[in-house]
Every structure is written in C-alpha cells, then in structure tokens.
Design a protein around this motif. Structure first.
Motif, PDB file in Angstrom:
ATOM      1  N   GLY A  56       0.509  -1.310   0.029  1.00 17.30           N
ATOM      2  CA  GLY A  56       0.019   0.063  -0.080  1.00 17.30           C
ATOM      3  C   GLY A  56       0.845   1.372   0.011  1.00 17.30           C
ATOM      4  N   LEU A  57       1.941   1.285   0.868  1.00 14.69           N
ATOM      5  CA  LEU A  57       2.868   2.464   0.853  1.00 14.69           C
ATOM      6  C   LEU A  57       3.460   2.893  -0.426  1.00 14.69           C
ATOM      7  CD1 LEU A  57       3.609   4.848   2.788  1.00 14.69           C
ATOM      8  CD2 LEU A  57       5.567   3.328   3.716  1.00 14.69           C
ATOM      9  N   ARG A  58       3.908   1.500  -0.990  1.00 14.04           N
ATOM     10  CA  ARG A  58       4.722   1.544  -2.272  1.00 14.04           C
ATOM     11  C   ARG A  58       3.909   2.126  -3.337  1.00 14.04           C
ATOM     12  NH1 ARG A  58       4.680  -1.865  -6.285  1.00 14.04           N
ATOM     13  NH2 ARG A  58       3.602  -3.518  -4.961  1.00 14.04           N
ATOM     14  N   ARG A  59       2.547   1.666  -3.485  1.00 18.53           N
ATOM     15  CA  ARG A  59       1.457   2.094  -4.467  1.00 18.53           C
ATOM     16  C   ARG A  59       1.345   3.387  -4.386  1.00 18.53           C
ATOM     17  NH1 ARG A  59      -2.195  -3.330  -4.589  1.00 18.53           N
ATOM     18  NH2 ARG A  59      -0.767  -4.525  -5.995  1.00 18.53           N
ATOM     19  N   GLY A  60       1.184   3.784  -3.091  1.00 12.87           N
ATOM     20  CA  GLY A  60       0.634   5.204  -2.825  1.00 12.87           C
ATOM     21  C   GLY A  60       1.743   6.160  -3.237  1.00 12.87           C
ATOM     22  N   LEU A  61       3.089   5.734  -3.009  1.00 14.62           N
ATOM     23  CA  LEU A  61       4.219   6.911  -3.513  1.00 14.62           C
ATOM     24  C   LEU A  61       4.067   6.866  -5.211  1.00 14.62           C
ATOM     25  CD1 LEU A  61       6.686   8.617  -3.036  1.00 14.62           C
ATOM     26  CD2 LEU A  61       8.025   6.353  -3.087  1.00 14.62           C
ATOM     27  N   HIS A  62       4.015   5.682  -5.699  1.00 10.84           N
ATOM     28  CA  HIS A  62       3.965   5.606  -7.013  1.00 10.84           C
ATOM     29  C   HIS A  62       2.649   6.532  -7.778  1.00 10.84           C
ATOM     30  CE1 HIS A  62       7.718   3.051  -7.569  1.00 10.84           C
ATOM     31  NE2 HIS A  62       7.323   2.714  -6.330  1.00 10.84           N
ATOM     32  N   ASP A  63       1.726   6.229  -6.955  1.00 10.84           N
ATOM     33  CA  ASP A  63       0.748   6.851  -7.813  1.00 10.84           C
ATOM     34  C   ASP A  63       0.373   8.256  -7.239  1.00 10.84           C
ATOM     35  OD1 ASP A  63      -1.028   6.827  -5.427  1.00 10.84           O
ATOM     36  OD2 ASP A  63      -1.968   5.242  -6.130  1.00 10.84           O
ATOM     37  N   GLY A  64       1.034   8.897  -6.484  1.00 11.00           N
ATOM     38  CA  GLY A  64       1.337  10.095  -6.000  1.00 11.00           C
ATOM     39  C   GLY A  64       0.404  10.505  -4.928  1.00 11.00           C
ATOM     40  N   THR A  65      -0.525   9.390  -4.274  1.00  9.83           N
ATOM     41  CA  THR A  65      -1.293   9.413  -3.387  1.00  9.83           C
ATOM     42  C   THR A  65      -0.782   9.905  -2.110  1.00  9.83           C
ATOM     43  OG1 THR A  65      -1.863   7.432  -2.938  1.00  9.83           O
ATOM     44  CG2 THR A  65      -3.433   8.437  -4.352  1.00  9.83           C
ATOM     45  N   VAL A  66       0.542   9.398  -1.836  1.00  9.01           N
ATOM     46  CA  VAL A  66       1.158   9.559  -0.564  1.00  9.01           C
ATOM     47  C   VAL A  66       2.675  10.363  -1.013  1.00  9.01           C
ATOM     48  CG1 VAL A  66       2.659   8.375   1.074  1.00  9.01           C
ATOM     49  CG2 VAL A  66       0.563   7.238   0.285  1.00  9.01           C
TER      50      VAL A  66
END
Length: 130
Positions: A56-66
């Motif tokens: 979840g954290l990795r995906r959030g960084l990559h999609d710009g939500t984190v």
C-alpha cells in the motif's frame, strides 16, 4: 567498538549495474522482482522483502497519493516494527563485518526507499531526507 556499521559499508546500487566483488553482500531490497533482470545477472546473496515498503505504501508513492515526506515517515515506522525491524537488524549485522549493497530497480535515486532503509541500517539520520 561501535555497535553501528560504518557508512561506507552500506551502499545503494541499481540492480541493472554490473556486479562487482567490492559489492560484498548483494541484497535486493525491492518487494517485486525487477523486470528484465535474470537471477544469474542479479548475482544476489539475498532478497530482503521484509525490509521493503508495504504494498500500500509503495503504491501510494508511485501513484502520487502519498507525498514523499509522508512516505518517508510511514516507511520509517514500518521499519521500526516486525518484520521490518528484524530485516534491518539482519542487514546491520552483515554490515558490521563488511559491505552490504542494497540493490534497487528504481531509476530515481533521490526519492528512493533504499535511502530510508540505508538510514535505518546505519542507525543515523540522513540530513537530506524529510
């Protein structure tokens, strides 16, 4: 004798770069296997999946939500809990007796989780991280 490894004992390198004897213990620190890289070419000694950011954290960084500062704080917290803390302790033990090369597929080495992981292994704050 210090209970922390020397800074030069923990380095970050791209998985697509040539393996070198000076790399010491070569460990992949990405949760997913990098595309287009054979296991033979990777020349790994280990794969530290537990030392990587959660999905979840990795995906959030990559999609710009984190945002990056939030990612760094959340990943530090993950590395402080089991199983991340155990993986960091293992890498620290290895770095006490020689070089550990953290291998990543990321092209962006400025905003790369391996910088946060290196900081945790060394047990010192990286002044360039938020």
């Amino acid at each position: 004798m210090s209970s922390l490894p020397a800074a030069e004992n923990v380095v970050i390198k791209g998985i697509r770069e040539e393996a070198a004897e000076a790399d010491g213990y070569r460990v992949l620190v990405d949760r997913l296997w990098p595309r287009g890289v054979s296991r033979q070419r990777a020349a790994l000694d280990g794969w530290a999946k537990d030392a990587t950011p959660s999905t979840g954290l990795r995906r959030g960084l990559h999609d710009g939500t984190v945002p990056w500062p939030e990612f760094v704080a959340d990943y530090r917290a993950e590395l402080g809990r089991t199983p991340g803390a155990e993986a960091v302790a293992d890498l620290r033990r290895r770095a006490m007796s020689g070089r550990v090369t953290l291998l990543v597929a990321a092209h962006d080495r400025v905003r790369c989780h391996a910088r946060v992981l290196r900081e945790a292994v060394l047990g010192v704050a990286d002044p360039d991280l938020p």
